[in-house]
Design an enzyme around this catalytic site. Structure first.
Site, PDB file in Angstrom:
ATOM      1  N   SER A 103       0.839  -1.203   0.000  1.00  0.00           N
ATOM      2  CA  SER A 103       0.000   0.000   0.000  1.00  0.00           C
ATOM      3  C   SER A 103       0.868   1.244   0.000  1.00  0.00           C
ATOM      4  O   SER A 103       1.889   1.304   0.694  1.00  0.00           O
ATOM      5  CB  SER A 103      -0.890   0.014   1.248  1.00  0.00           C
ATOM      6  OG  SER A 103      -1.492   1.283   1.403  1.00  0.00           O
ATOM      7  N   LYS A 151      -7.146  -0.509 -10.092  1.00  0.00           N
ATOM      8  CA  LYS A 151      -7.873  -1.198  -9.018  1.00  0.00           C
ATOM      9  C   LYS A 151      -9.136  -0.409  -8.700  1.00  0.00           C
ATOM     10  O   LYS A 151      -9.051   0.761  -8.329  1.00  0.00           O
ATOM     11  CB  LYS A 151      -6.982  -1.288  -7.766  1.00  0.00           C
ATOM     12  CG  LYS A 151      -7.649  -1.895  -6.537  1.00  0.00           C
ATOM     13  CD  LYS A 151      -6.632  -2.095  -5.416  1.00  0.00           C
ATOM     14  CE  LYS A 151      -7.237  -2.791  -4.214  1.00  0.00           C
ATOM     15  NZ  LYS A 151      -7.994  -1.899  -3.341  1.00  0.00           N
ATOM     16  N   HIS A 160     -13.027  -2.303  -3.149  1.00  0.00           N
ATOM     17  CA  HIS A 160     -12.294  -1.820  -1.979  1.00  0.00           C
ATOM     18  C   HIS A 160     -12.808  -2.506  -0.699  1.00  0.00           C
ATOM     19  O   HIS A 160     -12.867  -1.906   0.362  1.00  0.00           O
ATOM     20  CB  HIS A 160     -12.454  -0.292  -1.869  1.00  0.00           C
ATOM     21  CG  HIS A 160     -11.246   0.444  -1.374  1.00  0.00           C
ATOM     22  ND1 HIS A 160     -10.517   1.293  -2.165  1.00  0.00           N
ATOM     23  CD2 HIS A 160     -10.641   0.469  -0.157  1.00  0.00           C
ATOM     24  CE1 HIS A 160      -9.530   1.833  -1.451  1.00  0.00           C
ATOM     25  NE2 HIS A 160      -9.579   1.332  -0.225  1.00  0.00           N
ATOM     26  N   TYR A 164      -2.107   5.954  -5.025  1.00  0.00           N
ATOM     27  CA  TYR A 164      -3.182   6.944  -5.186  1.00  0.00           C
ATOM     28  C   TYR A 164      -2.544   8.113  -5.922  1.00  0.00           C
ATOM     29  O   TYR A 164      -1.652   8.784  -5.375  1.00  0.00           O
ATOM     30  CB  TYR A 164      -3.695   7.442  -3.828  1.00  0.00           C
ATOM     31  CG  TYR A 164      -4.503   6.448  -3.038  1.00  0.00           C
ATOM     32  CD1 TYR A 164      -5.790   6.092  -3.439  1.00  0.00           C
ATOM     33  CD2 TYR A 164      -4.018   5.883  -1.869  1.00  0.00           C
ATOM     34  CE1 TYR A 164      -6.550   5.197  -2.702  1.00  0.00           C
ATOM     35  CE2 TYR A 164      -4.774   4.983  -1.116  1.00  0.00           C
ATOM     36  CZ  TYR A 164      -6.039   4.651  -1.546  1.00  0.00           C
ATOM     37  OH  TYR A 164      -6.791   3.757  -0.816  1.00  0.00           O
ATOM     38  N   THR A 203      -5.185   2.847  -7.638  1.00  0.00           N
ATOM     39  CA  THR A 203      -6.530   2.745  -7.070  1.00  0.00           C
ATOM     40  C   THR A 203      -7.372   3.913  -7.577  1.00  0.00           C
ATOM     41  O   THR A 203      -7.034   5.073  -7.353  1.00  0.00           O
ATOM     42  CB  THR A 203      -6.457   2.730  -5.533  1.00  0.00           C
ATOM     43  OG1 THR A 203      -5.660   1.612  -5.143  1.00  0.00           O
ATOM     44  CG2 THR A 203      -7.834   2.616  -4.906  1.00  0.00           C
TER      45      THR A 203
HETATM   46  C1  LIG Z   1      -7.709  -2.113   6.685  1.00  0.00           C
HETATM   47  C2  LIG Z   1      -7.766  -1.955   5.207  1.00  0.00           C
HETATM   48  C3  LIG Z   1      -6.921  -1.048   4.580  1.00  0.00           C
HETATM   49  C4  LIG Z   1      -6.952  -0.913   3.192  1.00  0.00           C
HETATM   50  N1  LIG Z   1      -6.058  -0.054   2.609  1.00  0.00           N
HETATM   51  C5  LIG Z   1      -6.052   0.048   1.263  1.00  0.00           C
HETATM   52  C6  LIG Z   1      -5.082   0.885   0.627  1.00  0.00           C
HETATM   53  O1  LIG Z   1      -4.252   1.493   1.263  1.00  0.00           O
HETATM   54  N2  LIG Z   1      -5.155   0.979  -0.721  1.00  0.00           N
HETATM   55  C7  LIG Z   1      -6.074   0.293  -1.469  1.00  0.00           C
HETATM   56  O2  LIG Z   1      -6.093   0.416  -2.699  1.00  0.00           O
HETATM   57  N3  LIG Z   1      -6.974  -0.530  -0.895  1.00  0.00           N
HETATM   58  C8  LIG Z   1      -6.972  -0.672   0.451  1.00  0.00           C
HETATM   59  N4  LIG Z   1      -7.858  -1.525   1.038  1.00  0.00           N
HETATM   60  C9  LIG Z   1      -8.732  -2.378   0.193  1.00  0.00           C
HETATM   61  C10 LIG Z   1      -8.045  -3.717  -0.125  1.00  0.00           C
HETATM   62  O3  LIG Z   1      -6.975  -3.533  -1.009  1.00  0.00           O
HETATM   63  C11 LIG Z   1      -8.996  -4.737  -0.765  1.00  0.00           C
HETATM   64  O4  LIG Z   1      -9.567  -4.174  -1.916  1.00  0.00           O
HETATM   65  C12 LIG Z   1     -10.099  -5.251   0.145  1.00  0.00           C
HETATM   66  O5  LIG Z   1      -9.673  -5.316   1.482  1.00  0.00           O
HETATM   67  C13 LIG Z   1     -10.525  -6.632  -0.342  1.00  0.00           C
HETATM   68  O6  LIG Z   1     -11.574  -7.127   0.403  1.00  0.00           O
HETATM   69  P1  LIG Z   1     -11.414  -8.153   1.648  1.00  0.00           P
HETATM   70  O7  LIG Z   1     -10.920  -7.328   2.787  1.00  0.00           O
HETATM   71  O8  LIG Z   1     -12.810  -8.623   1.829  1.00  0.00           O
HETATM   72  O9  LIG Z   1     -10.442  -9.232   1.256  1.00  0.00           O
HETATM   73  C14 LIG Z   1      -7.854  -1.671   2.418  1.00  0.00           C
HETATM   74  C15 LIG Z   1      -8.707  -2.573   3.051  1.00  0.00           C
HETATM   75  C16 LIG Z   1      -8.673  -2.732   4.421  1.00  0.00           C
HETATM   76  C17 LIG Z   1      -9.584  -3.737   5.072  1.00  0.00           C
HETATM   77  C1  LIG Z   2      -7.364   5.655   2.638  1.00  0.00           C
HETATM   78  C2  LIG Z   2      -6.225   4.704   2.781  1.00  0.00           C
HETATM   79  C3  LIG Z   2      -5.098   5.339   3.530  1.00  0.00           C
HETATM   80  C4  LIG Z   2      -6.635   3.407   3.416  1.00  0.00           C
HETATM   81  C5  LIG Z   2      -7.708   2.672   2.659  1.00  0.00           C
HETATM   82  O1  LIG Z   2      -7.735   2.594   1.469  1.00  0.00           O
HETATM   83  C6  LIG Z   2      -8.746   2.003   3.409  1.00  0.00           C
HETATM   84  O2  LIG Z   2      -8.711   2.068   4.642  1.00  0.00           O
HETATM   85  O3  LIG Z   2      -9.625   1.389   2.802  1.00  0.00           O
END
Ligand SMILES: Cc1cc2nc3c(=O)[nH]c(=O)nc-3n(C[C@H](O)[C@H](O)[C@H](O)COP(=O)(O)O)c2cc1C
Ligand SMILES: CC(C)CC(=O)C(=O)O
Length: 370
Positions: free
Chosen positions: A104, A227, A251, A133, A159
């Protein structure tokens, strides 16, 4: 710990409830969060018999990078919230398991250090991708791309579903609006017009457009994946704009609530790109059977987000490794039970919608009986 659900339960028991909510939560009513998992439960596997092979090949090559299993670590922010070594622990575990990690942009360890940790375990063949991002200030974005490239990342995952931050009402209720003291988005440290040691905040860009993707295409020779593209028309546009792959993701239900489950969208997306670029699906993948359903319906691989955070919270590096080994074993077992010797054997006729027997015979097109 026998499965992903065990890690979820253990993480909830260990974590500060505010952080447990941050991980589990989604946007608004969390309708999409629930839909992602429910979509997998809504499909049935219809296996073939007497096609046995002594061993199954689970390896996958994506945009030139080989992984031992078609389960990627989707990018998740702030690993130091749940374990002291943060992303170093995750990267070591992924390298040990032969899994591809998408770092990330909001990591709490700098991408160069993450890459060093991964290579110390897995050698120079370890592949890492970097999630980006696009920042309103393109010079900052260029600097981030340079950092990822210098770290040896082999693809950029842009993303595009976050023109504004998702509205997580759990975070609002819990008063979570910043990282705790001492934690930073380290990839943004010392970037332009900050005094040394200054860490910029990540900005969301509501003005993001295809022109930015064209600009990035000109700026880097790394493969670019988008993404968060959900509409098949946008998938076609992505191909036209020279994008190399898609991460079919909502997401984890954390951006626009009430969008469809990613699995529901997969057949249409696969038809739209028609094999021209690979699709990685994430959202609600919790079992080896889920992986088989996604691959059968046209994904080249899947990603997991929350399960990795839960394992990190439960026991750091060794638990993430254990999680990946469990999923590897589940997938291998599922392939054997389906009569598949490799990922190429996973085709749509292995999948039926639940209740299909009542509606008469038919093959499944992602929930559509034809
Ligand atoms: C705690 C957390 C932080 C995340 N941070 C990001 C991130 O920094 N960038 C991003 O593109 N997606 C982020 N995501 C989305 C994940 O990349 C992913 O799309 C998603 O968690 C997939 O679903 P799942 O949690 O059901 O496996 C985040 C998701 C979670 C749960
Ligand atoms: C906004 C980002 C720093 C984290 C993220 O993508 C998320 O928490 O789903």
């Amino acid at each position: 710990m026998l499965n992903v659900h065990d890690f979820e339960t253990a993480a909830r028991a260990t974590l500060d409830p505010v952080y447990a909510d941050f991980i589990a939560g989604g946007a608004r009513d969390e309708i999409t969060v629930r839909a992602n998992e429910a979509a997998f439960s809504g499909l049935r596997l219809l296996p073939r018999m007497l096609r046995g092979s002594a061993e199954r090949d689970l390896a996958v090559t994506l945009l030139g990078d080989r992984a031992d299993l078609p389960i990627l670590l989707s990018p998740t922010a702030f690993h130091k919230l749940v374990t002291p070594d943060g992303e170093l622990a995750t990267a070591r575990a992924a390298a040990a398991a032969g899994a591809l990690m998408i770092v990330s942009m909001a990591s709490t360890v700098a991408v160069g250090e993450i890459a060093d940790a991964a290579r110390a375990v897995g050698g120079d063949d370890v592949s890492l991708w970097f999630q980006l991002y696009i920042q309103p200030d393109l010079e900052i974005t260029e600097a981030l791309v340079r950092r990822a490239t210098d770290a040896g990342c082999t693809a950029l995952v842009v993303t595009v579903d976050s023109p504004v931050l998702g509205a997580n009402e759990r975070n609002r209720r819990n008063g979570l609006n910043d990282l705790p003291a001492g934690l930073y988005c380290e990839n943004l440290r010392d970037l332009r017009d900050g005094e040394s040691g200054h860490v910029r905040q990540i900005a969301m860009s509501p003005e993001l457009s295809w022109e930015h993707i064209d600009w990035l295409r000109r700026t880097t020779s790394l493969p670019i994946l988008l993404k968060g593209v959900l509409h098949p028309e946008d998938a076609r546009l992505a191909v036209q704009h020279g994008v190399d792959g898609l991460v079919l993701s909502n997401h984890g239900g954390r951006q626009l609530d009430t969008v469809p489950a990613t699995l529901e969208l997969l057949p249409e997306m696969a038809a739209a790109v028609a094999g021209r670029i690979p699709i990685v699906l994430d959202g609600g993948v919790r079992r080896g059977t889920d992986v088989v359903k996604a691959l059968a319906l046209g994904a080249s691989a899947v990603g997991i987000g929350r399960p990795v955070m839960w394992a990190l919270a439960e026991g750091g590096e060794k638990s993430v490794r254990h999680l990946l080994e469990l999923l590897h074993a589940e997938l291998d077992d599922t392939l054997a039970l389906c009569g598949a010797s490799g990922l190429d054997d996973l085709t749509p006729e292995l999948v039926r919608p639940a209740g299909w027997g009542h509606a008469g015979q038919g093959t499944c097109n992602g929930g559509v009986v034809s």
